[in-house]
Design a protein around this motif. Structure first.
Motif, PDB file in Angstrom:
ATOM      1  N   ASN A 114       0.861  -1.194   0.000  1.00 58.09           N
ATOM      2  CA  ASN A 114       0.000   0.000   0.000  1.00 58.09           C
ATOM      3  C   ASN A 114       0.890   1.235   0.000  1.00 58.09           C
ATOM      4  OD1 ASN A 114       0.219   1.112   2.935  1.00 58.09           O
ATOM      5  ND2 ASN A 114      -0.060  -1.092   3.145  1.00 58.09           N
ATOM      6  N   GLY A 115       0.301   2.372  -0.290  1.00 60.22           N
ATOM      7  CA  GLY A 115       1.087   3.596  -0.446  1.00 60.22           C
ATOM      8  C   GLY A 115       1.827   3.987   0.827  1.00 60.22           C
ATOM      9  N   SER A 116       1.138   3.887   1.971  1.00 60.36           N
ATOM     10  CA  SER A 116       1.777   4.284   3.236  1.00 60.36           C
ATOM     11  C   SER A 116       3.012   3.422   3.516  1.00 60.36           C
ATOM     12  CB  SER A 116       0.788   4.124   4.394  1.00 60.36           C
ATOM     13  OG  SER A 116      -0.370   4.859   4.138  1.00 60.36           O
ATOM     14  N   TYR A 147       0.480  15.236   2.337  1.00 63.38           N
ATOM     15  CA  TYR A 147      -0.169  14.008   2.813  1.00 63.38           C
ATOM     16  C   TYR A 147       0.597  12.824   2.245  1.00 63.38           C
ATOM     17  CZ  TYR A 147      -3.595  10.320   3.603  1.00 63.38           C
ATOM     18  OH  TYR A 147      -4.212   9.161   4.005  1.00 63.38           O
ATOM     19  N   HIS A 148       1.066  11.946   3.126  1.00 62.23           N
ATOM     20  CA  HIS A 148       1.839  10.794   2.654  1.00 62.23           C
ATOM     21  C   HIS A 148       1.298   9.468   3.166  1.00 62.23           C
ATOM     22  CE1 HIS A 148       4.842  13.373   0.791  1.00 62.23           C
ATOM     23  NE2 HIS A 148       4.849  14.110   1.875  1.00 62.23           N
ATOM     24  N   ASP A 243       7.008  11.064  -3.685  1.00 61.81           N
ATOM     25  CA  ASP A 243       5.818  10.261  -3.367  1.00 61.81           C
ATOM     26  C   ASP A 243       4.819  10.421  -4.517  1.00 61.81           C
ATOM     27  OD1 ASP A 243       3.420   9.249  -2.539  1.00 61.81           O
ATOM     28  OD2 ASP A 243       3.335  10.339  -0.640  1.00 61.81           O
ATOM     29  N   LYS A 272      -1.452   2.898  -5.774  1.00 58.00           N
ATOM     30  CA  LYS A 272      -2.753   3.261  -6.361  1.00 58.00           C
ATOM     31  C   LYS A 272      -2.940   2.762  -7.798  1.00 58.00           C
ATOM     32  CE  LYS A 272      -3.928   7.123  -3.370  1.00 58.00           C
ATOM     33  NZ  LYS A 272      -5.189   6.881  -2.707  1.00 58.00           N
TER      34      LYS A 272
END
Ligand SMILES: Cc1ncc(COP(=O)(O)O)c(C=O)c1O
Length: 428
Positions: A114-116, A147-148, A243, A272
């Motif tokens: 996942n992105g995080s 936002y990360h 990011d 994503k």
């Protein structure tokens, strides 16, 4: 099955993300039965145009035939295998392809889901790189309004108070430099230099969302900032983490946003769109120099021992390869140009309306900032509910209505999407 029945079952058991569950006493939760192309269908027969690609992931819409077939082929062969000590063809193919299409200094790929987690990995690797070389650099710098993600490290480098403030006592210490999306580029660069100078020798990396701070109200800035930021990071000897979890895979008009600045970051985080919304997957790409800093005899203690159970999931990698096939075979970046222009043509005039403060666009991201509504009105929610009645699914960020449609959206659907919002702007 009806929407009503499924909703009440759901509410008995499930706590949904980014939601105040009490809202659902008045706002129906919508059970979705199926998706096709740019549309999602509920159990009562309503059809909605998915104007935000289901949290920016379904870049080729829903139930894409080509991807469906690729996933079916893969599931018959191998669905998953442990990725430590084993490997598989879809991951190798994907890594090779990603290295060939991303900025040229990026040569190695680390997988997550996942992105995080991709952000966590880039932060941990940056820190450990210096540790492995005998330096301790505990600080990270990010931009104001950034936002990360929402795991603890990702949240620590974020600056969206709504998600972060409550946890401030237990987060890593980080520094937020002025953002070019809020102040001028010159001021932002000056502030970044000041921060890097003040904490010289203590900073591992600067992390930014290239060109668009998506969750941060879709605020945008120019590629020239990134070009200069690259130089500054080099001057101060700190890593630059790009990011591109939200903006990668064509969202800003080029395959990757960094391309527009002509830069190669030290780390590139992607997720994503990578699987077109089918499977959770993320990757971090980085340089050979970084890879080499971890390459040693096991007992030297410099290994990067990060792992996730689903790392390099085979189905997810096969899907990501299918997504890249579509980009290549259908010349998506080129084809999106007309859609981008159409969105521009239809949305720019809206800025003349008294309740519109600004219309901003970068590629396939278009945001309409509202003004003149009292905060208590939760105006975004009103637009969401009213648009839904017209078959348009949007999910405004506070007073920002934005479109991030799947690339399969047609010209007619773009016109409908903007038209519905335009009509609402006249009456809400
Ligand atoms: C720029 C950016 N980075 C990281 C993330 C976190 O990704 P995920 O939600 O998959 O953890 C997001 C999510 O929206 C994002 O927009």
């Amino acid at each position: 099955m009806t929407n009503e029945k499924l909703m009440s079952e759901d509410l008995k058991y499930i706590f949904h993300p980014c939601s105040q569950m009490k809202d659902h006493e008045n706002i129906p939760l919508i059970p979705i039965k199926k998706g096709k192309g740019a549309y999602i269908y509920d159990f009562d027969g309503n059809i909605y145009l998915d104007c935000i690609s289901s949290w920016w992931v379904n870049i080729f819409g829903h139930s894409n035939e080509y991807i469906n077939n690729k996933i079916k082929e893969q599931v018959e062969e191998l669905e998953h295998v442990i990725f430590a000590g084993f490997t598989h063809k879809p991951a190798i193919e994907l890594a090779k392809r990603l290295v060939s299409i991303t900025p040229k200094q990026l040569k190695k790929v680390f997988f997550a889901d996942n992105g995080s987690s991709a952000i966590e990995i880039s932060l941990k690797m940056s820190f450990q790189y210096f540790k492995n070389k005998g330096e301790s650099r505990p600080l990270f710098v990010s931009l104001q309004n950034s936002y990360h993600g929402e795991t603890m490290g990702a949240l620590a480098v974020s600056d969206t108070g709504l998600y972060k403030d409550i946890y401030s006592d237990i987060l890593l210490k980080t520094i937020q430099a002025a953002s070019p999306s809020i102040v001028s580029e010159t001021e932002a660069l000056k502030d970044m230099k000041k921060v890097l100078q003040e904490h010289k020798g203590k900073i591992s990396a600067v992390v930014v969302e290239p060109l668009v701070q998506c969750a941060g109200s879709m605020k945008m800035y120019n590629p020239s900032y990134l070009t200069k930021l690259r130089e500054i990071c080099d001057d101060f000897g700190v890593f630059l983490i790009a990011d591109e979890v939200a903006v990668g895979f064509g969202r800003t008009g080029s395959m990757f946003a960094c391309e527009q600045a002509g830069i190669s970051p030290d780390f590139l985080c992607l997720s994503k769109g990578i699987t077109g919304g089918y499977m959770p997957l993320s990757v971090v790409l980085f340089t050979n120099d970084i890879y080499d800093a971890f390459y040693c005899d096991y007992n030297e203690g410099k290994s990067f021992l990060d792992s996730h159970s689903y790392t390099g999931n085979t189905l997810a990698c096969a899907v990501a390869n299918a997504v890249l096939d579509i980009f290549e075979q259908e010349n998506i970046i080129e084809k999106n140009r007309e859609k981008i222009e159409l969105m521009r043509k239809l949305t720019q005039p809206l800025v003349k309306l008294p309740n519109v403060k600004e219309v901003r666009q970068r590629g396939m991201i278009c945001a309409i900032e509202l003004q003149g509504y009292a905060t208590e009105r939760r105006i975004g929610l009103t637009f969401f509910q009213e648009a839904l009645k017209k078959g348009i699914y949007i999910r405004p960020l506070g007073n920002i209505i934005y479109f991030m449609p799947p690339y399969v959206i047609t010209h007619e659907e773009i016109a409908k999407m903007v038209g519905v919002v335009e009509n609402l702007l006249h009456v809400v």
